[in-house]
Design a protein around this motif. Structure first.
Motif, PDB file in Angstrom:
ATOM      1  N   LYS A   1       0.810  -1.222   0.000  1.00  0.00           N
ATOM      2  CA  LYS A   1       0.000   0.000   0.000  1.00  0.00           C
ATOM      3  C   LYS A   1       0.844   1.274   0.000  1.00  0.00           C
ATOM      4  O   LYS A   1       0.316   2.362   0.162  1.00  0.00           O
ATOM      5  CB  LYS A   1      -0.946  -0.005   1.199  1.00  0.00           C
ATOM      6  CG  LYS A   1      -1.928  -1.161   1.148  1.00  0.00           C
ATOM      7  CD  LYS A   1      -2.855  -1.175   2.328  1.00  0.00           C
ATOM      8  CE  LYS A   1      -3.796  -2.377   2.193  1.00  0.00           C
ATOM      9  NZ  LYS A   1      -4.686  -2.502   3.328  1.00  0.00           N
ATOM     10  N   GLY A   2       2.160   1.116  -0.139  1.00  0.00           N
ATOM     11  CA  GLY A   2       3.033   2.279  -0.222  1.00  0.00           C
ATOM     12  C   GLY A   2       3.538   2.816   1.107  1.00  0.00           C
ATOM     13  O   GLY A   2       4.156   3.872   1.159  1.00  0.00           O
ATOM     14  N   TYR A   3       3.300   2.082   2.201  1.00  0.00           N
ATOM     15  CA  TYR A   3       3.723   2.570   3.505  1.00  0.00           C
ATOM     16  C   TYR A   3       5.253   2.651   3.633  1.00  0.00           C
ATOM     17  O   TYR A   3       5.777   3.571   4.259  1.00  0.00           O
ATOM     18  CB  TYR A   3       3.150   1.710   4.633  1.00  0.00           C
ATOM     19  CG  TYR A   3       1.646   1.801   4.747  1.00  0.00           C
ATOM     20  CD1 TYR A   3       0.981   3.015   4.641  1.00  0.00           C
ATOM     21  CD2 TYR A   3       0.883   0.663   4.958  1.00  0.00           C
ATOM     22  CE1 TYR A   3      -0.395   3.099   4.750  1.00  0.00           C
ATOM     23  CE2 TYR A   3      -0.497   0.729   5.072  1.00  0.00           C
ATOM     24  CZ  TYR A   3      -1.128   1.958   4.962  1.00  0.00           C
ATOM     25  OH  TYR A   3      -2.485   2.027   5.074  1.00  0.00           O
ATOM     26  N   SER A   4       5.964   1.694   3.048  1.00  0.00           N
ATOM     27  CA  SER A   4       7.433   1.732   3.110  1.00  0.00           C
ATOM     28  C   SER A   4       7.957   2.996   2.444  1.00  0.00           C
ATOM     29  O   SER A   4       8.832   3.683   2.989  1.00  0.00           O
ATOM     30  CB  SER A   4       8.034   0.504   2.426  1.00  0.00           C
ATOM     31  OG  SER A   4       7.739  -0.657   3.142  1.00  0.00           O
ATOM     32  N   LYS A   5       7.439   3.308   1.272  1.00  0.00           N
ATOM     33  CA  LYS A   5       7.873   4.511   0.557  1.00  0.00           C
ATOM     34  C   LYS A   5       7.525   5.762   1.359  1.00  0.00           C
ATOM     35  O   LYS A   5       8.326   6.699   1.450  1.00  0.00           O
ATOM     36  CB  LYS A   5       7.225   4.556  -0.823  1.00  0.00           C
ATOM     37  CG  LYS A   5       7.727   5.692  -1.684  1.00  0.00           C
ATOM     38  CD  LYS A   5       7.131   5.631  -3.078  1.00  0.00           C
ATOM     39  CE  LYS A   5       7.643   6.799  -3.905  1.00  0.00           C
ATOM     40  NZ  LYS A   5       7.077   6.799  -5.240  1.00  0.00           N
ATOM     41  N   THR A   6       6.344   5.780   1.968  1.00  0.00           N
ATOM     42  CA  THR A   6       5.935   6.926   2.779  1.00  0.00           C
ATOM     43  C   THR A   6       6.874   7.121   3.966  1.00  0.00           C
ATOM     44  O   THR A   6       7.326   8.237   4.239  1.00  0.00           O
ATOM     45  CB  THR A   6       4.486   6.735   3.279  1.00  0.00           C
ATOM     46  OG1 THR A   6       3.624   6.641   2.148  1.00  0.00           O
ATOM     47  CG2 THR A   6       4.049   7.878   4.164  1.00  0.00           C
ATOM     48  N   LEU A   7       7.179   6.036   4.663  1.00  0.00           N
ATOM     49  CA  LEU A   7       8.086   6.134   5.808  1.00  0.00           C
ATOM     50  C   LEU A   7       9.485   6.548   5.382  1.00  0.00           C
ATOM     51  O   LEU A   7      10.138   7.352   6.059  1.00  0.00           O
ATOM     52  CB  LEU A   7       8.138   4.811   6.566  1.00  0.00           C
ATOM     53  CG  LEU A   7       6.929   4.498   7.432  1.00  0.00           C
ATOM     54  CD1 LEU A   7       7.060   3.103   8.031  1.00  0.00           C
ATOM     55  CD2 LEU A   7       6.765   5.525   8.533  1.00  0.00           C
ATOM     56  N   MET A   8       9.969   6.004   4.271  1.00  0.00           N
ATOM     57  CA  MET A   8      11.295   6.386   3.790  1.00  0.00           C
ATOM     58  C   MET A   8      11.344   7.875   3.438  1.00  0.00           C
ATOM     59  O   MET A   8      12.311   8.562   3.750  1.00  0.00           O
ATOM     60  CB  MET A   8      11.695   5.529   2.580  1.00  0.00           C
ATOM     61  CG  MET A   8      12.020   4.093   2.927  1.00  0.00           C
ATOM     62  SD  MET A   8      13.425   3.918   4.051  1.00  0.00           S
ATOM     63  CE  MET A   8      14.738   4.539   2.995  1.00  0.00           C
ATOM     64  N   THR A   9      10.299   8.382   2.816  1.00  0.00           N
ATOM     65  CA  THR A   9      10.241   9.808   2.492  1.00  0.00           C
ATOM     66  C   THR A   9      10.277  10.635   3.775  1.00  0.00           C
ATOM     67  O   THR A   9      10.974  11.651   3.846  1.00  0.00           O
ATOM     68  CB  THR A   9       8.967  10.123   1.673  1.00  0.00           C
ATOM     69  OG1 THR A   9       9.006   9.349   0.467  1.00  0.00           O
ATOM     70  CG2 THR A   9       8.874  11.587   1.325  1.00  0.00           C
ATOM     71  N   ALA A  10       9.547  10.189   4.783  1.00  0.00           N
ATOM     72  CA  ALA A  10       9.510  10.904   6.057  1.00  0.00           C
ATOM     73  C   ALA A  10      10.882  10.926   6.735  1.00  0.00           C
ATOM     74  O   ALA A  10      11.340  11.977   7.191  1.00  0.00           O
ATOM     75  CB  ALA A  10       8.466  10.287   6.979  1.00  0.00           C
TER      76      ALA A  10
END
Length: 140
Positions: free
Chosen positions: A64-73
């Motif tokens: 669901k894209g959570y890894s990418k979201t956390l990495m961006t954060a």
């Protein structure tokens, strides 16, 4: 990341400032920055910089894209901390490490090749580097 309805933790990531040493993981206890800087100087390593560990996503929340979201954060947080790069270890196995390797590759992280690493670990057997960890680095 937390589910707004249930309060369940969906994903986590840890960011710290650590020495860039491809042959070692950061210690399990917090160390003062002066110690990390002295370690880097004694080992002729670059100054401590961003280090990501424990990027975990609940099995039910994957894709669901959570890894990418956390990495961006954490990349944004690392910039606020003054970091000029971020490093991490990732599973090097072509099966179990495929998903995280693809994530970091798509985010622009690049493997760090350690000269003579095979010679340093040859006593562990010929397949150890294929089933262990490898280091990647990216610039936030």
């Amino acid at each position: 990341l937390e589910n707004a309805v249930t309060g369940a933790i969906l994903a986590i990531v840890e960011l710290s400032v650590q020495p860039l040493d491809p042959l070692r993981n950061p210690p399990p206890i917090p160390l003062p920055m002066f110690f990390k800087e002295a370690y880097c100087e004694s080992k002729d390593l670059p100054a401590p910089n961003g280090w990501i560990s424990n990027l975990l996503v609940d099995e039910r929340a994957r894709g669901k894209g959570y890894s990418k979201t956390l990495m961006t954060a954490v990349e944004g947080l690392a910039k606020q901390w003054g970091c000029t790069s971020i490093s991490l270890h990732v599973d090097s196995d072509s099966v179990s490490g495929k998903v995280p390797q693809r994530l970091y590759d798509r985010l622009g992280y690049e493997p760090i090749v350690e000269p003579n690493i095979e010679q340093r670990f040859d006593w562990m057997g010929p397949d150890i580097l294929k089933s262990g960890l490898y280091m990647v680095e990216g610039v936030p």
